[in-house]
Scaffold this motif. Structure first.
Motif, mmCIF file in Angstrom:
data_model
loop_
_atom_site.group_PDB
_atom_site.id
_atom_site.type_symbol
_atom_site.label_atom_id
_atom_site.label_comp_id
_atom_site.label_asym_id
_atom_site.label_seq_id
_atom_site.Cartn_x
_atom_site.Cartn_y
_atom_site.Cartn_z
ATOM 1 N N LEU A 46 -4.197 23.831 7.930
ATOM 2 C CA LEU A 46 -4.073 25.670 8.486
ATOM 3 C C LEU A 46 -3.619 25.903 7.675
ATOM 4 O O LEU A 46 -2.767 27.268 9.117
ATOM 5 N N LEU A 47 -4.035 26.442 6.835
ATOM 6 C CA LEU A 47 -2.859 27.526 6.338
ATOM 7 C C LEU A 47 -4.113 29.159 6.649
ATOM 8 O O LEU A 47 -3.295 30.057 6.648
ATOM 9 N N HIS A 48 -5.621 28.974 7.190
ATOM 10 C CA HIS A 48 -5.440 29.973 7.277
ATOM 11 C C HIS A 48 -5.805 29.608 9.320
ATOM 12 O O HIS A 48 -6.313 28.227 9.916
ATOM 13 N N GLN A 49 -5.139 30.042 10.068
ATOM 14 C CA GLN A 49 -5.082 29.795 11.441
ATOM 15 C C GLN A 49 -6.157 29.234 12.418
ATOM 16 O O GLN A 49 -5.991 28.383 13.316
ATOM 17 N N ALA A 116 -3.548 34.109 4.824
ATOM 18 C CA ALA A 116 -2.262 33.398 3.955
ATOM 19 C C ALA A 116 -2.048 32.759 2.294
ATOM 20 O O ALA A 116 -1.564 31.951 2.575
ATOM 21 N N ASN A 117 -3.644 32.783 2.149
ATOM 22 C CA ASN A 117 -3.882 32.085 0.994
ATOM 23 C C ASN A 117 -4.213 32.910 0.134
ATOM 24 O O ASN A 117 -4.649 33.089 -0.908
ATOM 25 N N ARG A 118 -3.842 34.019 0.098
ATOM 26 C CA ARG A 118 -3.488 35.368 -0.769
ATOM 27 C C ARG A 118 -1.963 35.556 -1.194
ATOM 28 O O ARG A 118 -1.896 36.876 -2.004
ATOM 29 N N GLU A 130 5.191 35.887 0.429
ATOM 30 C CA GLU A 130 5.075 35.462 -0.368
ATOM 31 C C GLU A 130 6.685 34.395 -0.676
ATOM 32 O O GLU A 130 6.532 34.029 -1.309
ATOM 33 N N LYS A 131 7.846 35.295 -0.134
ATOM 34 C CA LYS A 131 9.181 34.234 0.243
ATOM 35 C C LYS A 131 8.871 32.671 0.845
ATOM 36 O O LYS A 131 8.548 31.456 0.412
ATOM 37 N N PHE A 132 7.366 32.733 1.524
ATOM 38 C CA PHE A 132 6.735 31.603 3.021
ATOM 39 C C PHE A 132 6.128 31.379 1.818
ATOM 40 O O PHE A 132 5.970 29.527 1.114
ATOM 41 N N SER A 133 5.412 31.364 0.560
ATOM 42 C CA SER A 133 3.838 30.738 0.099
ATOM 43 C C SER A 133 5.355 29.815 -1.672
ATOM 44 O O SER A 133 4.983 28.797 -1.001
ATOM 45 N N TYR A 134 6.046 31.136 -2.255
ATOM 46 C CA TYR A 134 6.950 30.176 -2.985
ATOM 47 C C TYR A 134 7.702 29.274 -2.637
ATOM 48 O O TYR A 134 7.575 28.405 -3.291
ATOM 49 N N GLU A 135 8.021 29.362 -0.742
ATOM 50 C CA GLU A 135 9.161 28.106 -0.158
ATOM 51 C C GLU A 135 7.474 26.479 -1.014
ATOM 52 O O GLU A 135 8.043 25.736 -1.306
ATOM 53 N N ILE A 136 6.560 27.233 -0.113
ATOM 54 C CA ILE A 136 5.089 26.067 -0.353
ATOM 55 C C ILE A 136 5.706 25.545 -1.183
ATOM 56 O O ILE A 136 4.895 23.839 -2.291
ATOM 57 N N MET A 195 -3.896 29.070 -3.396
ATOM 58 C CA MET A 195 -2.744 27.896 -3.346
ATOM 59 C C MET A 195 -3.465 27.459 -4.635
ATOM 60 O O MET A 195 -2.728 26.833 -5.569
ATOM 61 N N TYR A 196 -5.139 26.758 -3.812
ATOM 62 C CA TYR A 196 -5.763 25.875 -5.175
ATOM 63 C C TYR A 196 -5.887 26.521 -6.520
ATOM 64 O O TYR A 196 -5.478 25.544 -7.697
ATOM 65 N N LEU A 197 -5.771 27.830 -6.565
ATOM 66 C CA LEU A 197 -6.110 28.153 -8.378
ATOM 67 C C LEU A 197 -4.492 28.294 -9.177
ATOM 68 O O LEU A 197 -4.477 27.835 -10.016
#
Ligand SMILES: [Zn+2]
Length: 340
Positions: A46-49, A116-118, A130-136, A195-197
């Motif tokens: 659920l990275l994509h809603q 969310a996957n960009r 960007e901040k959220f992705s950084y935390e992940i 995320m994966y790349l």
């Protein structure tokens, strides 16, 4: 931040549920700590809603059918990465109502929720995403050896993995999982801030996994298939015991253009091959049946040695009209060819 997850993994045994603060929100995190050493596997959904395969598969890990006792290493489960986006998408005022009005607007981007996957690997300062992705990245990806990100695709796309073409461990893992095909990405063939790349850029073994059945379609066969792929991955990583069946995989190179196979007539389409099934020039990929007497009016023939990346009409409705695409067909590669 790095320490917190490691501390949980070393101080707990078996399955524990956590409510993890990120920015001013929380996401669910479940850890399964093994009894002996091994890799840390992060699995996310659920990275994509609207792609619900992740939580459906992870439920199977937690509902008693998976025995964590012989587990070597750890599993870190993020079943709903974008709790916030899921809440917005479903029209909830976010599950915990923790967001400020400004942030809601930013995430909604007016009407459309951002992809969310960009935004990986993210930034400590910047836009909310960007901040959220950084935390992940900092909390979870950097603490993992292997990252498997579960998504849903169209029904005609089959079950496939995508990974970097320059990361051999990722290619070998994808090859072990029993997917229909593996889509190899280079730096320019897909959005690089996924995320994966980004995980593979910091030398994590990382795959994007796609299973058919968008949105809220109940797709039990996809869920079973995805769960078995996950078990295959854990066997390959020697996290759980069990034999892996040898599964020769079909590899596509994303940058190579697929040939679009188009119907010129009305009719009922039936496929004769599965996604990723290797074909020789002249093989029948599918047939069109006449709508008057249901006799075969057209055979769609493989134009060269290759395999279908997608098979069937894109809307899934098998009564088709002139101009409808019934397959995308590509040259394929074997494991030995992509590793050399
Ligand atoms: Zn997705």
């Amino acid at each position: 931040m790095m320490e917190k997850l490691q501390e949980i993994l070393t101080s707990t045994k078996g399955i524990t549920h956590h409510h993890w603060p990120i920015l001013q929100h929380e996401i669910p995190v479940i850890t399964i700590s093994g009894t002996s050493d091994g890799p840390t596997l992060m699995i996310s959904g659920l990275l994509h809603q609207d792609e619900l395969i992740g939580p459906a598969v992870f439920d199977k890990l937690l509902n008693g059918q998976f025995n964590p006792k012989p587990l070597k290493g750890n599993i870190v489960i993020l079943p709903i990465v974008s709790t916030y986006q899921v809440g917005l998408w479903r029209g909830f005022e976010y599950f915990h109502d923790a967001a400020s009005a400004t942030e809601r607007e930013k995430l909604k981007g007016g009407k459309k929720i951002v992809n969310a996957n960009r935004f990986f690997p993210g930034k400590p300062e910047g836009e909310w995403m960007e901040k959220f992705s950084y935390e992940i990245t900092e909390n979870f990806i950097k603490n993992a050896d292997v990252v498997l990100d579960f998504h849903n695709c169209r029904l005609i796309d089959g079950c496939f993995a995508a990974c970097s073409n320059s990361h051999e461990e990722s290619i070998a893992l994808a090859n072990s999982m029993g997917m229909d095909f593996i889509d190899l990405q280079n730096d320019s063939s897909m959005f690089s801030q996924t995320m994966y790349l980004q995980a593979s850029k910091i030398n994590k073994t990382a795959l994007l996994l796609e299973f058919p059945g968008y949105q809220e379609q109940s797709c039990e066969s996809s869920t079973d298939r995805a769960y078995n792929s996950l078990l295959n991955a854990m066997k390959f990583l020697k996290m759980i015991p069990g034999e892996l069946k040898p599964q020769p995989s079909t590899f596509f190179k994303r940058e190579e253009k697929a040939e679009s196979i188009i119907s010129e007539d009305y009719g009922h389409f039936s496929s004769r091959v599965k996604n990723g099934q290797t074909c020789q020039k002249g093989d029948i990929l599918g047939v069109l049946r006449n709508l008057n007497d249901f006799t075969i009016s057209k055979k769609f023939i493989a134009p060269f040695s290759g395999a279908c990346a997608s098979i069937g009409p894109s809307n899934g409705y098998s009564i088709i009209k002139p101009g409808d695409e019934i397959a995308t067909y590509k040259k394929y590669y074997t494991l030995n060819e992509v590793l050399k």
